[in-house]
Design an enzyme around this catalytic site. Structure first.
Site, PDB file in Angstrom:
ATOM      1  N   GLU A   6     -50.685  -0.023  17.188  1.00 47.97           N
ATOM      2  CA  GLU A   6     -50.641  -1.085  16.188  1.00 47.97           C
ATOM      3  C   GLU A   6     -52.036  -1.684  16.024  1.00 47.97           C
ATOM      4  O   GLU A   6     -52.610  -2.187  16.980  1.00 47.97           O
ATOM      5  CB  GLU A   6     -49.648  -2.144  16.680  1.00 47.97           C
ATOM      6  CG  GLU A   6     -49.641  -3.408  15.877  1.00 47.97           C
ATOM      7  CD  GLU A   6     -48.785  -4.494  16.555  1.00 47.97           C
ATOM      8  OE1 GLU A   6     -48.152  -4.212  17.600  1.00 47.97           O
ATOM      9  OE2 GLU A   6     -48.776  -5.612  16.034  1.00 47.97           O
ATOM     10  N   ASP A  22     -47.924  -4.353  20.341  1.00 52.70           N
ATOM     11  CA  ASP A  22     -48.098  -5.590  21.101  1.00 52.70           C
ATOM     12  C   ASP A  22     -46.782  -6.071  21.694  1.00 52.70           C
ATOM     13  O   ASP A  22     -45.723  -5.790  21.148  1.00 52.70           O
ATOM     14  CB  ASP A  22     -48.634  -6.701  20.180  1.00 52.70           C
ATOM     15  CG  ASP A  22     -50.083  -6.454  19.803  1.00 52.70           C
ATOM     16  OD1 ASP A  22     -50.720  -5.606  20.456  1.00 52.70           O
ATOM     17  OD2 ASP A  22     -50.558  -7.105  18.852  1.00 52.70           O
ATOM     18  N   ASP A  62     -45.287  -8.754  21.461  1.00 53.55           N
ATOM     19  CA  ASP A  62     -44.874  -9.990  20.795  1.00 53.55           C
ATOM     20  C   ASP A  62     -43.880  -9.661  19.677  1.00 53.55           C
ATOM     21  O   ASP A  62     -43.462  -8.516  19.522  1.00 53.55           O
ATOM     22  CB  ASP A  62     -46.093 -10.758  20.271  1.00 53.55           C
ATOM     23  CG  ASP A  62     -46.847  -9.953  19.201  1.00 53.55           C
ATOM     24  OD1 ASP A  62     -46.331  -8.898  18.774  1.00 53.55           O
ATOM     25  OD2 ASP A  62     -47.943 -10.382  18.814  1.00 53.55           O
ATOM     26  N   ASP A  77     -44.155  -9.609  16.363  1.00 50.84           N
ATOM     27  CA  ASP A  77     -44.635  -8.653  15.361  1.00 50.84           C
ATOM     28  C   ASP A  77     -44.612  -7.236  15.911  1.00 50.84           C
ATOM     29  O   ASP A  77     -44.221  -6.292  15.238  1.00 50.84           O
ATOM     30  CB  ASP A  77     -46.075  -8.985  14.957  1.00 50.84           C
ATOM     31  CG  ASP A  77     -46.092  -9.950  13.797  1.00 50.84           C
ATOM     32  OD1 ASP A  77     -44.990 -10.253  13.287  1.00 50.84           O
ATOM     33  OD2 ASP A  77     -47.190 -10.391  13.417  1.00 50.84           O
TER      34      ASP A  77
END
Ligand code: 1YM
Length: 666
Positions: free
Chosen positions: A451, A529, A531, A533
């Site tokens: 990403e 990641d 998180d 997103d």
């Protein structure tokens, strides 16, 4: 039955090994036999010795198989017309109870055995004998062996029977009776049925295994569709939730359920039913305006994930029926739809009941019986032709959709050719962003799909370029759940992935456009990641692989990288300890006491330098990769649907349900 003769000098002359009832024999091939070398595995010891032979394995699937066996016995009682409700309770301690309101397992002493029938059923392998005859056993499972197999593999099993106004109870552990059958009281007025409570034996199964509510619910839902009118209640005492699965519509409702989230092409799902020479056929189908093809098949309520004769019979007859109708109705134009075009957007369930099912394949997920193909094809052709005649408006909608699919297929073929022309083996034609590896051996080559450009940069510098390739993706890839194939191929990120992976793009394994043999990497690793997103992008990518490169998941080539969440430096030490979740951090902090420490929270992969990324996430010697499994296509479809479909409510419910697994993005 076992017959063998051992001669005076200890040589074994012959062994008749009859696979029946409770004795299995294994012999060791040595020059000189004696009786001590013949292992006789009596009864349930054999099951404990080789659980995989009976339940497929001792991982999560095998664990849940125990539940399915007991549930199947209750379902059989419903199919026999005696039970109308089955209640499953998941207890806080991890044990499970299944209860039906049928006749209750017989408790009278069995002639010849000298023991109550319920005891024999739970302690003798293949005690089904008496009960197997006739039409009783229809649902899947081990045909009456299931009860004893569950007992063999459970730390404890408690069977309660409500029958003739009495409440009986018998207890077992690891295959043996621990408390003989006794009357513990009177049954509440009018109550009858069977209640089975058990806890799988964690000396056989991995100690960390537990029943997963979602898997239990999936099976209960499946059964509620396959046995129209049966009420299945799920009481989840771990989450204080109760759910009822009840459906009158059977497989037709099942088809609609599979299509949920997509707009339907017409309102009412189609139900096709019939029986041909002892094979009963139930087919439900509905078309959506979308592109996904969901074909789910069952034989005797066992999911047949690899299809087989019944599925082929369905496809052939369905295609023939529509084509014949279209010709008659004058709907045919130049570009004729193929079988796949006609299937685009379909959700269908094919469920058959057959006296002696034969299965094949790695996971025994493919039905072989030729008579199943004949029966399905006959019923579907006749009944679907009839349906089309009687519903010309729907028939036209279905055919016109297939015509549009044929046009889109032509457009997609052209687009695909563009991608194909970028010959993946000539590195010049690979996407510019791909940092390819040196190895051309797919078995050792790995592709990291990363990403963002900054993480991509770290990964490129940190990797072992001999076998690790990096493809950074910018921003979010397109939501392929909603886009069709030709639209997906217009997306630059999708095209870069297709070209890098090198095997084309298709859908399910029987579509020709995807060629797993040309795959350039046998490890494709999604690295996003830790998180919100990141998890969104991960889900988008999973959807993409699920929809268009499913064989990669089926073959076990798709992985998810596990980057650490924290770096912990204790005192003045140079070493950083990497921690992958909050629990690990808590534990590490608790183990170290008063010392000073420094915690670094990695919000994104980009915050790690190349060396850190290699050390924690990419180095094969240290990293943790999570393999993406296709364990349950239905489950996957449901999750994708919830997360991706246009319907907001199921997504909200899913997020609420799983919130406790999520980490706060702070
Ligand atoms: C929660 C589990 O096992 N119910 C159940 C099982 C049986 C009967 C009724 C039953 C069958 C018959 C006659 C018959 C049986 N299962 C087996 C075997 N619920 C649950 N309810 N009377 C009662 O078949 O004639 C034998 S009896 F072997 F399949 F396990």
């Amino acid at each position: 039955m076992l017959l063998f003769t051992i001669s005076d000098n200890g040589r074994l002359y012959y062994v008749f090994y009859v696979i029946c009832y409770n004795v299995r024999v294994s012999t060791e091939v040595t020059a000189n036999y004696d009786a001590s070398q013949i292992k006789v595995l009596k009864g349930l010891e054999g099951v404990r010795h080789r659980p995989a032979m009976y339940i497929g394995g001792t991982q999560s699937d095998g664990y849940h198989h125990l539940f399915k066996e007991i549930l199947d016995n209750a379902v059989d009682e419903a199919l026999a017309g005696f039970a109308t409700e089955i209640v499953t309770t998941l207890h806080p301690d991890g044990s499970i109870t299944v209860e039906d309101n049928g006749r209750g397992i017989p408790v009278d002493v069995m002639p010849g055995e000298g023991k109550p029938a319920v005891e024999v059923i739970y302690t003798v392998l293949h005690a089904g004998g008496k009960f197997e005859e006739g039409a009783y056993k229809v649902s899947g499972g081990l045909h009456g062996v299931g009860a004893s197999v569950v007992n063999a593999l459970a730390e404890y099993t408690i069977v309660e029977v409500f029958r003739d106004g009495k409440h009986y109870k018998i207890e077992f552990s690891r295959g043996d009776v621990t408390k003989p059958l006794e009357v513990v009281g009177n049954a509440p007025k009018g109550k009858r049925g069977t209640r089975v409570t058990f806890m799988p034996d964690h000396t056989i199964f991995d100690p960390g295994l537990t029943f997963e509510a979602s898997k239990l619910r999936n099976r209960l839902r499946e059964v509620s569709f396959l046995v129209a009118g049966l009420r299945l209640v799920f009481k989840d005492e771990q989450h204080q939730k109760e759910e009822v699965f009840f459906d009158k519509g059977g497989v037709a409702s099942f088809a609609r359920f599979l299509a949920e989230g997509d707009e339907l092409l017409y309102d009412k799902p189609v139900l096709l039913q019939g029986e041909v020479e002892n094979v009963s056929v139930d087919v439900g189908l509905v078309h959506t305006r979308g592109y996904n093809i969901e074909l789910v098949t069952y034989a005797n309520m066992i999911p047949t994930r690899d299809g087989g004769t019944h599925l082929s019979g369905f496809k052939t007859a369905y295609t023939r029926a529509i084509n014949a109708y279209a010709k008659k109705a004058g709907l045919v134009k130049d570009l004729e739809p193929t079988g796949d075009d006609l299937l685009e957007g379909i959700s269908a369930v094919v469920s058959i009941k057959i006296p002696q099912p034969q299965f094949e394949g790695q996971t025994k997920g493919k039905l072989l019986n030729p008579e199943a193909g004949t029966a399905v094809s006959k019923v579907v052709y006749e009944k679907f032709s009839e349906y089309l005649e009687e519903n010309p408006r729907v028939a036209k909608l279905i055919y016109e959709k297939a015509q549009r699919a044929a046009q889109a297929r032509e457009a997609a073929r052209k687009a695909r050719e563009l991608v194909r022309r970028a010959n993946p083996l000539e590195s010049d034609d690979l996407p510019g962003k791909l940092a390819d590896c040196q190895s051309e051996d797919p078995a050792e080559a790995e592709l990291f799909i990363v990403e963002g450009d900054s993480a991509g940069g770290s990964a490129k510098s940190g990797r072992d370029r001999r076998f690790q390739a990096i493809l950074p993706l910018r921003g979010k890839i397109l939501n392929v759940e909603k886009a069709g194939l030709s639209k997906a191929l217009k997306n630059a990120e999708v095209r870069a992935m297709v070209a890098a992976i090198g095997a084309g793009i298709g859908g399910t394994s029987d579509e020709a456009h995807f060629d797993i043999e040309s795959l350039r990497y046998h490890k494709i690793i999604i690295m996003t990641d830790a998180d919100v997103d990141g998890s969104h992008i991960r889900t988008l990518l999973l959807t993409f692989f699920y929809r268009y490169m499913r064989p990669i998941i089926e073959q076990g080539y798709l992985y998810v990288a596990q980057p650490p969440l924290y770096g912990l430096r204790v005192g003045k030490s140079k070493n950083i300890e990497y921690l992958f979740n909050d629990e690990a951090l808590k534990k590490a902090l608790a183990d170290i006491g008063d010392k000073s420490y420094e915690i670094q929270r990695f919000k994104g992969l980009g915050e790690m330098n190349a060396e850190q990324l290699w050390e924690t996430t990419m180095d094969p010697a240290k990293r943790v990769l999570k393999k993406v499994s296709m364990e349950d296509a239905l489950y996957a479809a449901e999750i994708f649907e919830k997360l991706m479909g246009s319907d907001v409510q199921p997504r909200r419910e899913f997020i609420e349900e799983n919130a406790r697994f999520a980490q706060l993005d702070i």
